[in-house]
Design an enzyme around this catalytic site. Structure first.
Site, mmCIF file in Angstrom:
data_model
loop_
_atom_site.group_PDB
_atom_site.id
_atom_site.type_symbol
_atom_site.label_atom_id
_atom_site.label_comp_id
_atom_site.label_asym_id
_atom_site.label_seq_id
_atom_site.Cartn_x
_atom_site.Cartn_y
_atom_site.Cartn_z
ATOM 1 N N ASN A 9 0.877 -1.172 0.000
ATOM 2 C CA ASN A 9 0.000 0.000 0.000
ATOM 3 C C ASN A 9 0.918 1.226 0.000
ATOM 4 O O ASN A 9 1.478 1.574 1.041
ATOM 5 C CB ASN A 9 -0.902 -0.031 1.240
ATOM 6 C CG ASN A 9 -1.744 1.221 1.363
ATOM 7 O OD1 ASN A 9 -1.778 2.063 0.471
ATOM 8 N ND2 ASN A 9 -2.437 1.357 2.492
ATOM 9 N N TRP A 10 1.029 1.833 -1.158
ATOM 10 C CA TRP A 10 1.961 2.971 -1.264
ATOM 11 C C TRP A 10 1.436 4.223 -0.563
ATOM 12 O O TRP A 10 2.172 5.174 -0.368
ATOM 13 C CB TRP A 10 2.218 3.289 -2.742
ATOM 14 C CG TRP A 10 3.063 2.287 -3.470
ATOM 15 C CD1 TRP A 10 3.504 1.068 -3.009
ATOM 16 C CD2 TRP A 10 3.593 2.415 -4.807
ATOM 17 N NE1 TRP A 10 4.265 0.436 -3.973
ATOM 18 C CE2 TRP A 10 4.333 1.248 -5.092
ATOM 19 C CE3 TRP A 10 3.502 3.400 -5.799
ATOM 20 C CZ2 TRP A 10 4.983 1.042 -6.308
ATOM 21 C CZ3 TRP A 10 4.140 3.200 -7.015
ATOM 22 C CH2 TRP A 10 4.878 2.037 -7.268
ATOM 23 N N LYS A 11 0.150 4.221 -0.238
ATOM 24 C CA LYS A 11 -0.478 5.403 0.379
ATOM 25 C C LYS A 11 -0.216 6.643 -0.487
ATOM 26 O O LYS A 11 -0.128 6.524 -1.716
ATOM 27 C CB LYS A 11 -0.013 5.564 1.832
ATOM 28 C CG LYS A 11 -0.237 4.274 2.657
ATOM 29 C CD LYS A 11 -0.092 4.459 4.140
ATOM 30 C CE LYS A 11 -0.346 3.124 4.844
ATOM 31 N NZ LYS A 11 -0.315 3.216 6.300
ATOM 32 N N HIS A 89 -9.686 1.313 4.525
ATOM 33 C CA HIS A 89 -8.454 1.463 5.311
ATOM 34 C C HIS A 89 -8.728 2.384 6.498
ATOM 35 O O HIS A 89 -9.506 3.338 6.386
ATOM 36 C CB HIS A 89 -7.340 2.040 4.426
ATOM 37 C CG HIS A 89 -5.997 1.948 5.082
ATOM 38 N ND1 HIS A 89 -5.578 2.845 6.042
ATOM 39 C CD2 HIS A 89 -4.983 1.057 4.944
ATOM 40 C CE1 HIS A 89 -4.370 2.496 6.451
ATOM 41 N NE2 HIS A 89 -3.981 1.412 5.800
ATOM 42 N N GLU A 91 -7.124 4.721 7.700
ATOM 43 C CA GLU A 91 -6.861 6.147 7.425
ATOM 44 C C GLU A 91 -8.070 6.780 6.741
ATOM 45 O O GLU A 91 -8.393 7.946 6.976
ATOM 46 C CB GLU A 91 -5.580 6.281 6.590
ATOM 47 C CG GLU A 91 -4.345 5.988 7.446
ATOM 48 C CD GLU A 91 -3.161 5.404 6.704
ATOM 49 O OE1 GLU A 91 -3.134 5.446 5.462
ATOM 50 O OE2 GLU A 91 -2.251 4.889 7.393
ATOM 51 N N GLU A 161 -5.885 -4.892 10.330
ATOM 52 C CA GLU A 161 -4.868 -3.867 10.564
ATOM 53 C C GLU A 161 -5.198 -3.128 11.863
ATOM 54 O O GLU A 161 -5.996 -2.173 11.857
ATOM 55 C CB GLU A 161 -4.855 -2.852 9.406
ATOM 56 C CG GLU A 161 -4.468 -3.447 8.075
ATOM 57 C CD GLU A 161 -3.792 -2.417 7.175
ATOM 58 O OE1 GLU A 161 -2.707 -2.744 6.662
ATOM 59 O OE2 GLU A 161 -4.309 -1.305 7.011
ATOM 60 N N GLY A 167 2.168 2.109 10.956
ATOM 61 C CA GLY A 167 3.185 3.166 10.952
ATOM 62 C C GLY A 167 3.854 3.343 12.304
ATOM 63 O O GLY A 167 4.531 4.342 12.550
ATOM 64 N N SER A 205 3.032 -2.352 10.436
ATOM 65 C CA SER A 205 4.465 -2.451 10.726
ATOM 66 C C SER A 205 5.057 -3.824 10.400
ATOM 67 O O SER A 205 5.896 -4.339 11.139
ATOM 68 C CB SER A 205 4.756 -2.073 12.188
ATOM 69 O OG SER A 205 4.393 -0.729 12.422
ATOM 70 N N GLY A 226 2.696 -1.240 4.331
ATOM 71 C CA GLY A 226 2.753 0.196 4.079
ATOM 72 C C GLY A 226 4.173 0.649 3.804
ATOM 73 O O GLY A 226 4.716 0.454 2.713
ATOM 74 N N GLY A 227 4.804 1.242 4.801
ATOM 75 C CA GLY A 227 6.126 1.854 4.632
ATOM 76 C C GLY A 227 7.149 0.963 3.942
ATOM 77 O O GLY A 227 7.878 1.418 3.052
HETATM 78 P P1 13P Z 1 2.807 0.232 7.773
HETATM 79 O O1 13P Z 1 3.299 -1.055 7.176
HETATM 80 O O2 13P Z 1 3.565 1.439 7.327
HETATM 81 O O3 13P Z 1 2.643 0.138 9.264
HETATM 82 O O4 13P Z 1 1.325 0.468 7.187
HETATM 83 C C1 13P Z 1 0.413 -0.559 7.261
HETATM 84 C C2 13P Z 1 -0.768 -0.196 6.451
HETATM 85 O O5 13P Z 1 -1.513 0.708 6.790
HETATM 86 C C3 13P Z 1 -0.995 -0.941 5.204
HETATM 87 O O6 13P Z 1 -2.247 -0.673 4.674
#
Ligand code: 13P
Length: 245
Positions: A9-11, A89, A91, A161, A167, A205, A226-227
């Protein structure tokens, strides 16, 4: 055991140049399904640059067409060769006021168009500390089931999640993950869903140094990353950790 899926997930990250560099370092991993979910404007670029990796988006409209300024329909995503779309998600729930019912309608719109929604669920830290993790996840799932129906729940991927692990640099531990994942599977089964066919990803994470442990947990069928999905070496290492031996 289900073949695992690792989805990046590149966000809200990327640029034409940065994407090109990242794409050149990504490759298919035999034995695991890999996808990247990218911002809308980059779907064409990334779709052309991927080799053996599937494409996804990060959001979709519940509407098919019409006067909905700023929205992107499921049919448009299909035109750009998307297979997956992330729906609900945390967010989007927290920052863009998406509620359980709207998320159900988005998942249904995605399925109707032939996409596989990756529906995200998970509790906040306060909810976990109050002992409500599974109750919250059950409520989020029930809203989706209400709209989608038990027969089509098998056409989606779920992602657990926990909001507090996203994050954060620290994932939920194996016991916490196992408890919720098996809880989700049991919940699905109790609703008459063919639960053994539904992939349940863990996100929050996931890093190269914890991926092997997390993917070994029962009922964890892959990860939503994510990251670490923005760092090619890390993402590839995580994908390799998901190969079912
Ligand atoms: P991180 O891997 O950066 O914690 O993000 C997880 C996420 O929100 C994937 O959708």
């Amino acid at each position: 055991m289900l073949k695992k899926l690792v989805a990046g997930n590149w966000k809200l990250n990327g640029s034409l140049a940065a994407n090109e560099a990242l794409l050149s370092a990504l490759a298919a991993v035999p034995g695991v399904d890999v996808a990247v979910c990218v911002p809308f404007p980059y779907l064409a670029q990334v779709g052309e640059g991927l080799r053996g990796i599937e494409l996804g988006a990060q959001n979709v409209s519940e509407y098919g067409a019409g006067a909905y300024t700023g929205e992107v329909s499921a049919a448009m995503l299909v035109e750009f060769a998307c297979r997956y779309v992330i729906v609900g998600h945390s967010e989007r729930r927290a920052l863009f006021a998406e509620n359980d019912a709207a998320i159900g309608r988005k998942a249904a719109a995605a399925i109707k168009a032939g996409l596989v929604p990756i529906v995200c669920v998970g509790e906040t830290l306060a909810e976990r500390e109050a002992g409500q993790a599974m109750e919250v996840v059950g409520r989020q799932l029930a809203a989706v089931l209400d709209v989608v129906g038990a027969a089509k729940m098998g056409q989606m991927v779920l992602a657990y999640e926990p909001v507090w692990a996203i994050g954060a640099g620290r994932s939920a531990n194996a016991a916490q993950v196992g408890e919720v994942h098996s809880g989700i599977r049991a919940w699905l089964r109790a609703q008459g869903v063919a639960a053994d066919d539904v992939r349940i990803l863990y996100g929050g994470s996931v890093k190269p140094d914890n991926a092997v442990e997390l993917f070994a947990v029962a009922d964890v069928d892959g990860g939503l990353i994510g990251g670490a999905s923005l760092v090619a070496d890390d993402f590839m290492t995580i994908c390799r950790a998901a190969v079912v031996k």
